[in-house]
Scaffold this active site. Structure first.
Site, PDB file in Angstrom:
ATOM      1  N   ASN A   1       0.876  -1.175   0.000  1.00  0.00           N
ATOM      2  CA  ASN A   1       0.000   0.000   0.000  1.00  0.00           C
ATOM      3  C   ASN A   1       0.909   1.219   0.000  1.00  0.00           C
ATOM      4  O   ASN A   1       1.600   1.496   0.997  1.00  0.00           O
ATOM      5  CB  ASN A   1      -0.919  -0.005   1.228  1.00  0.00           C
ATOM      6  CG  ASN A   1      -1.852   1.215   1.254  1.00  0.00           C
ATOM      7  OD1 ASN A   1      -1.443   2.312   0.871  1.00  0.00           O
ATOM      8  ND2 ASN A   1      -3.074   1.016   1.694  1.00  0.00           N
TER       9      ASN A   1
ATOM     10  N   GLU B   1      -3.971   1.897  -2.886  1.00  0.00           N
ATOM     11  CA  GLU B   1      -4.030   3.343  -2.640  1.00  0.00           C
ATOM     12  C   GLU B   1      -3.105   4.111  -3.594  1.00  0.00           C
ATOM     13  O   GLU B   1      -2.290   4.913  -3.165  1.00  0.00           O
ATOM     14  CB  GLU B   1      -3.724   3.680  -1.176  1.00  0.00           C
ATOM     15  CG  GLU B   1      -4.883   3.361  -0.240  1.00  0.00           C
ATOM     16  CD  GLU B   1      -4.888   4.227   1.020  1.00  0.00           C
ATOM     17  OE1 GLU B   1      -5.484   5.318   0.953  1.00  0.00           O
ATOM     18  OE2 GLU B   1      -4.332   3.823   2.040  1.00  0.00           O
TER      19      GLU B   1
ATOM     20  N   ASP C   1      -4.067  -4.909   1.126  1.00  0.00           N
ATOM     21  CA  ASP C   1      -4.361  -4.257   2.394  1.00  0.00           C
ATOM     22  C   ASP C   1      -5.764  -4.687   2.803  1.00  0.00           C
ATOM     23  O   ASP C   1      -6.740  -4.186   2.255  1.00  0.00           O
ATOM     24  CB  ASP C   1      -4.255  -2.738   2.222  1.00  0.00           C
ATOM     25  CG  ASP C   1      -4.631  -1.979   3.481  1.00  0.00           C
ATOM     26  OD1 ASP C   1      -4.990  -2.620   4.487  1.00  0.00           O
ATOM     27  OD2 ASP C   1      -4.563  -0.740   3.455  1.00  0.00           O
TER      28      ASP C   1
ATOM     29  N   ASN D   1      -7.049  -4.339   5.801  1.00  0.00           N
ATOM     30  CA  ASN D   1      -7.589  -3.519   6.885  1.00  0.00           C
ATOM     31  C   ASN D   1      -8.219  -4.395   7.968  1.00  0.00           C
ATOM     32  O   ASN D   1      -9.270  -4.054   8.539  1.00  0.00           O
ATOM     33  CB  ASN D   1      -8.583  -2.484   6.354  1.00  0.00           C
ATOM     34  CG  ASN D   1      -7.903  -1.181   5.951  1.00  0.00           C
ATOM     35  OD1 ASN D   1      -7.038  -0.677   6.670  1.00  0.00           O
ATOM     36  ND2 ASN D   1      -8.272  -0.643   4.801  1.00  0.00           N
TER      37      ASN D   1
ATOM     38  N   ASP E   1      -1.731  -6.116   6.297  1.00  0.00           N
ATOM     39  CA  ASP E   1      -1.489  -6.453   4.879  1.00  0.00           C
ATOM     40  C   ASP E   1      -1.176  -7.948   4.810  1.00  0.00           C
ATOM     41  O   ASP E   1      -0.236  -8.421   5.455  1.00  0.00           O
ATOM     42  CB  ASP E   1      -0.337  -5.614   4.342  1.00  0.00           C
ATOM     43  CG  ASP E   1      -0.642  -4.122   4.406  1.00  0.00           C
ATOM     44  OD1 ASP E   1      -1.215  -3.596   3.439  1.00  0.00           O
ATOM     45  OD2 ASP E   1      -0.339  -3.508   5.447  1.00  0.00           O
TER      46      ASP E   1
ATOM     47  N   ASP F   1       2.831   4.699   4.983  1.00  0.00           N
ATOM     48  CA  ASP F   1       2.612   4.200   6.345  1.00  0.00           C
ATOM     49  C   ASP F   1       2.552   2.663   6.366  1.00  0.00           C
ATOM     50  O   ASP F   1       2.611   2.061   7.437  1.00  0.00           O
ATOM     51  CB  ASP F   1       1.382   4.839   7.022  1.00  0.00           C
ATOM     52  CG  ASP F   1       0.219   5.079   6.086  1.00  0.00           C
ATOM     53  OD1 ASP F   1       0.267   4.606   4.926  1.00  0.00           O
ATOM     54  OD2 ASP F   1      -0.752   5.726   6.509  1.00  0.00           O
ATOM     55  N   HIS F   2       2.454   2.030   5.198  1.00  0.00           N
ATOM     56  CA  HIS F   2       2.527   0.570   5.078  1.00  0.00           C
ATOM     57  C   HIS F   2       3.897   0.168   4.522  1.00  0.00           C
ATOM     58  O   HIS F   2       4.566   0.973   3.869  1.00  0.00           O
ATOM     59  CB  HIS F   2       1.475   0.043   4.095  1.00  0.00           C
ATOM     60  CG  HIS F   2       0.052   0.261   4.499  1.00  0.00           C
ATOM     61  ND1 HIS F   2      -0.786  -0.756   4.898  1.00  0.00           N
ATOM     62  CD2 HIS F   2      -0.697   1.393   4.553  1.00  0.00           C
ATOM     63  CE1 HIS F   2      -1.991  -0.270   5.173  1.00  0.00           C
ATOM     64  NE2 HIS F   2      -1.970   1.026   4.975  1.00  0.00           N
TER      65      HIS F   2
END
Length: 269
Positions: free
Chosen positions: A7, A34, A159, A161, A230, A259-260
């Site tokens: 991501n 993303e 991802d 989530n 993930d 951030d991933h």
DNA sequence: ATGCCATTAGAGTAATGA
């Protein structure tokens, strides 16, 4: 065949970091999430210059997924089946022919689901963004069933989530009312796993403390306040081919990171 | 309890994220 999910939180802001990681990690196939870009604005040329074929499923500003592959991407389809009214770009799949096996590769960006509203008894209400998340997971379950029924090598990487278990969060008690860790979310994830999928990382790394996301806020990286959201889910025919897997956590410490971080599997295919 | 920080769109903040 090395297959990764990453991501990138915006391709416009992440292109240098992505190119650096591609050169160094040298994956054969990458599922990106993303991208936050329409297809026409995706910088395919720079990535193609590294030897990748590029297929995108983008939208303006938010979401958006893509597949990168050094091998040809065949039979590409976009969008998770089951709801023609869903306009969010969160799913792309293609077949990659390896030396010995064809692998169906699905890249996904599962809805976040926050905020969640709760009823008087404290149960989460299936509405709004959380309802969309659970509905999307029902559709994912249906697609997963079809992949399983084919009895061929296939994986779903992205991802999710979803924090599957307490050991997948540095501070699990902080997430109990969050869409990523609510029991109903984890049950939906487990229903998919229970079709017979193998979640790659946990087959080789049973220990706690493995994360794939650290928030930009509150010095989460410096304090290692991470979560593992993930994942790579493999059909039995695919899991049989896995020779290694890992998380490229060091990427998080670099200049202008997502951030991933990338999660990858190596297949003998 | 809330914001923290970051990204995109686009010219102010607003929406979104996890």
């Amino acid at each position: 065949m090395k297959i990764a999910t990453y991501n990138i939180n915006g391709i416009k802001a992440r292109l240098p970091a992505l190119l650096d990681w591609l050169k160094e990690a040298d994956p054969d196939v990458v599922c990106l999430q993303e991208i936050k870009s329409v297809d026409a604005a995706f910088p395919a040329e720079e990535i193609e210059a590294l030897g990748y074929n590029v297929e995108t499923h983008g939208q303006k500003s938010f979401n958006g997924v893509a597949l990168l592959s050094k091998l040809p991407l065949e039979d590409v389809t976009r969008g998770l089946p089951g709801d023609d009214s869903d306009e969010q770009a969160r799913w792309i799949e293609a077949t990659v022919m390896g030396d010995t096996e064809a692998v169906r590769i699905c890249g996904l960006y599962l809805p976040n689901g926050n905020p969640v509203s709760f009823d008087a008894q404290g149960a989460p209400e299936r509405e709004g963004k959380y309802g969309y998340k659970l509905d999307w997971m029902d559709r994912l379950h249906a697609r997963a069933e079809a992949l399983m029924a084919a009895e061929t090598p296939a994986l779903m990487a992205g991802d999710y989530n979803i924090i599957p278990q307490r050991e997948d969060a540095a501070r699990p008690d902080a997430w109990t009312k969050d869409a990523l860790f609510l029991l109903e979310s984890r049950e939906a994830f487990r229903r998919i796993l229970n079709l017979g999928f193998t979640e790659a990382i946990r087959t080789r790394h049973p220990e706690p403390g493995l994360y794939s996301f650290w928030d930009y806020q509150a010095n989460s990286w410096e304090r290692n306040n991470g979560i593992r959201i993930d994942h790579v889910l493999m059909t039995p025919a695919c899991a049989d081919l896995m020779t290694d897997c890992g998380i490229d956590r060091d990427v998080r410490a670099r200049e202008k990171p997502s951030d991933h971080v990338p999660v990858w599997v190596e297949l003998a295919a």
